[in-house]
Write a protein that holds these residues in place. Structure first.
Motif, PDB file in Angstrom:
ATOM      1  N   PHE A   1      18.696   4.067   3.357  1.00 57.03           N
ATOM      2  CA  PHE A   1      17.422   3.394   3.592  1.00 57.03           C
ATOM      3  C   PHE A   1      17.235   2.223   2.632  1.00 57.03           C
ATOM      4  CE2 PHE A   1      16.396   7.806   4.912  1.00 57.03           C
ATOM      5  CZ  PHE A   1      15.938   7.562   6.189  1.00 57.03           C
ATOM      6  N   PRO A   2      16.438   1.233   3.001  1.00 55.50           N
ATOM      7  CA  PRO A   2      16.030   0.216   2.034  1.00 55.50           C
ATOM      8  C   PRO A   2      15.367   0.911   0.843  1.00 55.50           C
ATOM      9  CG  PRO A   2      15.346  -0.430   4.240  1.00 55.50           C
ATOM     10  CD  PRO A   2      15.832   0.993   4.330  1.00 55.50           C
ATOM     11  N   THR A   3      15.594   0.414  -0.362  1.00 49.98           N
ATOM     12  CA  THR A   3      15.041   1.077  -1.554  1.00 49.98           C
ATOM     13  C   THR A   3      13.521   1.133  -1.529  1.00 49.98           C
ATOM     14  OG1 THR A   3      15.164  -0.963  -2.843  1.00 49.98           O
ATOM     15  CG2 THR A   3      17.051   0.550  -2.984  1.00 49.98           C
ATOM     16  N   ALA A   4      12.878   0.251  -0.796  1.00 49.55           N
ATOM     17  CA  ALA A   4      11.412   0.307  -0.668  1.00 49.55           C
ATOM     18  C   ALA A   4      10.962   1.638  -0.065  1.00 49.55           C
ATOM     19  CB  ALA A   4      10.905  -0.857   0.178  1.00 49.55           C
ATOM     20  N   MET A   5      11.777   2.237   0.795  1.00 45.49           N
ATOM     21  CA  MET A   5      11.448   3.563   1.334  1.00 45.49           C
ATOM     22  C   MET A   5      11.392   4.578   0.205  1.00 45.49           C
ATOM     23  SD  MET A   5      11.043   3.402   4.668  1.00 45.49           S
ATOM     24  CE  MET A   5      11.165   5.106   5.151  1.00 45.49           C
ATOM     25  N   PHE A   6      12.348   4.494  -0.723  1.00 44.93           N
ATOM     26  CA  PHE A   6      12.390   5.445  -1.826  1.00 44.93           C
ATOM     27  C   PHE A   6      11.184   5.274  -2.745  1.00 44.93           C
ATOM     28  CE2 PHE A   6      17.207   5.019  -1.188  1.00 44.93           C
ATOM     29  CZ  PHE A   6      17.215   6.015  -0.237  1.00 44.93           C
ATOM     30  N   THR A   7      10.690   4.025  -2.869  1.00 47.45           N
ATOM     31  CA  THR A   7       9.480   3.789  -3.662  1.00 47.45           C
ATOM     32  C   THR A   7       8.370   4.700  -3.173  1.00 47.45           C
ATOM     33  OG1 THR A   7      10.069   1.454  -3.998  1.00 47.45           O
ATOM     34  CG2 THR A   7       7.771   2.050  -4.350  1.00 47.45           C
ATOM     35  N   GLN A   8       8.179   4.769  -1.869  1.00 46.79           N
ATOM     36  CA  GLN A   8       7.127   5.610  -1.283  1.00 46.79           C
ATOM     37  C   GLN A   8       7.493   7.088  -1.348  1.00 46.79           C
ATOM     38  OE1 GLN A   8       3.793   5.155   0.392  1.00 46.79           O
ATOM     39  NE2 GLN A   8       4.101   7.246  -0.287  1.00 46.79           N
TER      40      GLN A   8
ATOM     41  N   LYS B   1       0.862  -1.178   0.000  1.00 46.03           N
ATOM     42  CA  LYS B   1       0.000   0.000   0.000  1.00 46.03           C
ATOM     43  C   LYS B   1       0.900   1.230   0.000  1.00 46.03           C
ATOM     44  CE  LYS B   1      -0.412  -0.243   4.959  1.00 46.03           C
ATOM     45  NZ  LYS B   1      -0.907  -0.990   6.005  1.00 46.03           N
ATOM     46  N   TYR B   2       0.320   2.346  -0.433  1.00 42.35           N
ATOM     47  CA  TYR B   2       1.061   3.597  -0.536  1.00 42.35           C
ATOM     48  C   TYR B   2       0.351   4.672   0.268  1.00 42.35           C
ATOM     49  CZ  TYR B   2       3.514   1.342  -4.370  1.00 42.35           C
ATOM     50  OH  TYR B   2       4.274   0.475  -5.116  1.00 42.35           O
ATOM     51  N   PHE B   3       1.125   5.573   0.832  1.00 45.14           N
ATOM     52  CA  PHE B   3       0.566   6.726   1.521  1.00 45.14           C
ATOM     53  C   PHE B   3       0.326   7.769   0.443  1.00 45.14           C
ATOM     54  CE2 PHE B   3       0.162  10.206   4.479  1.00 45.14           C
ATOM     55  CZ  PHE B   3      -0.431   9.605   5.571  1.00 45.14           C
ATOM     56  N   GLY B   4      -0.930   8.222   0.305  1.00 42.90           N
ATOM     57  CA  GLY B   4      -1.314   9.041  -0.836  1.00 42.90           C
ATOM     58  C   GLY B   4      -0.823  10.476  -0.833  1.00 42.90           C
ATOM     59  N   SER B   5      -0.952  11.180   0.279  1.00 43.26           N
ATOM     60  CA  SER B   5      -0.622  12.602   0.300  1.00 43.26           C
ATOM     61  C   SER B   5      -0.158  13.005   1.695  1.00 43.26           C
ATOM     62  CB  SER B   5      -1.856  13.425  -0.079  1.00 43.26           C
ATOM     63  OG  SER B   5      -1.609  14.797   0.111  1.00 43.26           O
ATOM     64  N   ILE B   6       0.805  13.903   1.711  1.00 47.90           N
ATOM     65  CA  ILE B   6       1.291  14.436   2.988  1.00 47.90           C
ATOM     66  C   ILE B   6       0.851  15.890   3.170  1.00 47.90           C
ATOM     67  CG2 ILE B   6       3.201  12.823   3.286  1.00 47.90           C
ATOM     68  CD1 ILE B   6       5.067  14.936   2.049  1.00 47.90           C
ATOM     69  N   ASP B   7      -0.183  16.294   2.431  1.00 50.80           N
ATOM     70  CA  ASP B   7      -0.664  17.681   2.486  1.00 50.80           C
ATOM     71  C   ASP B   7      -0.995  18.144   3.898  1.00 50.80           C
ATOM     72  OD1 ASP B   7      -0.352  17.968  -0.210  1.00 50.80           O
ATOM     73  OD2 ASP B   7      -2.484  17.791  -0.698  1.00 50.80           O
TER      74      ASP B   7
END
Length: 172
Positions: free
Chosen positions: A99-106, A77-83
């Motif tokens: 960081f693990p590259t998965a962090m960069f994905t998000q 799952k992805y976090f949509g917005s940090i507004d």
């Protein structure tokens, strides 16, 4: 001010004080929870679709390959917005100096303009590695504050240090 804690943590086999130990809870999860307890906010755990190997040594080789290939593993799952957030804490284990590259994905999917970002690394001796420079590059438009390095073996007992740092970060 509203806060968000984004983290990746790995339970199971981990390198702790010179040996491999099985952890029921990942080191970074402790730290992320301590931040939330200290300053409040929402928390979001990064989880990959393809899980890393349960074997520690195989996992670090997978992480090295991903880093070398500049991979962006798919997330569950992805976090949509940090507004709605002013401060974002980005927490992860130090794998090959970052960081693990998965962090960069998000992180690459978010608009960082006007945000304050704080990096946190749990580590076995490498400290913050290049995490602050990587956050400056990936979180374009954000102000990157002073990060925190927590030795993995100390993570379960780091609440006081983490809380003081987090409180100072959001008031600076």
């Amino acid at each position: 001010m509203s806060n968000l804690i984004i983290y990746y943590s790995r339970a199971g086999e981990n390198y702790i004080s010179g040996s491999i130990k099985k952890l029921d809870k990942g080191n970074t999860e402790y730290v992320a929870e301590f931040i939330r307890k200290a300053v409040g906010g929402d928390i979001f755990q990064i989880e990959t679709v393809k899980e890393y190997s349960k074997n520690y040594y195989e996992c670090i080789e997978e992480a090295k390959q991903e880093l070398n290939e500049n991979a962006r593993p798919e997330l569950k799952k992805y976090f949509g917005s940090i507004d709605g957030y002013d401060n974002i804490f980005v927490c992860g284990p130090c794998w090959w100096g970052t960081f693990p590259t998965a962090m960069f994905t998000q992180l690459e999917k978010l608009d960082w303009n006007g945000k304050k970002v704080f990096g946190v690394m749990t580590h076995g001796g490498s400290g913050l590695g290049s995490c602050e420079d990587d956050l400056r590059r990936i979180c374009a438009g954000a102000e990157v504050g002073k990060g925190l390095a927590v030795r993995g073996a100390d993570a379960p007992n780091s609440e006081e240090v983490v809380a003081e740092w987090a409180k100072n970060s959001v008031t600076a």
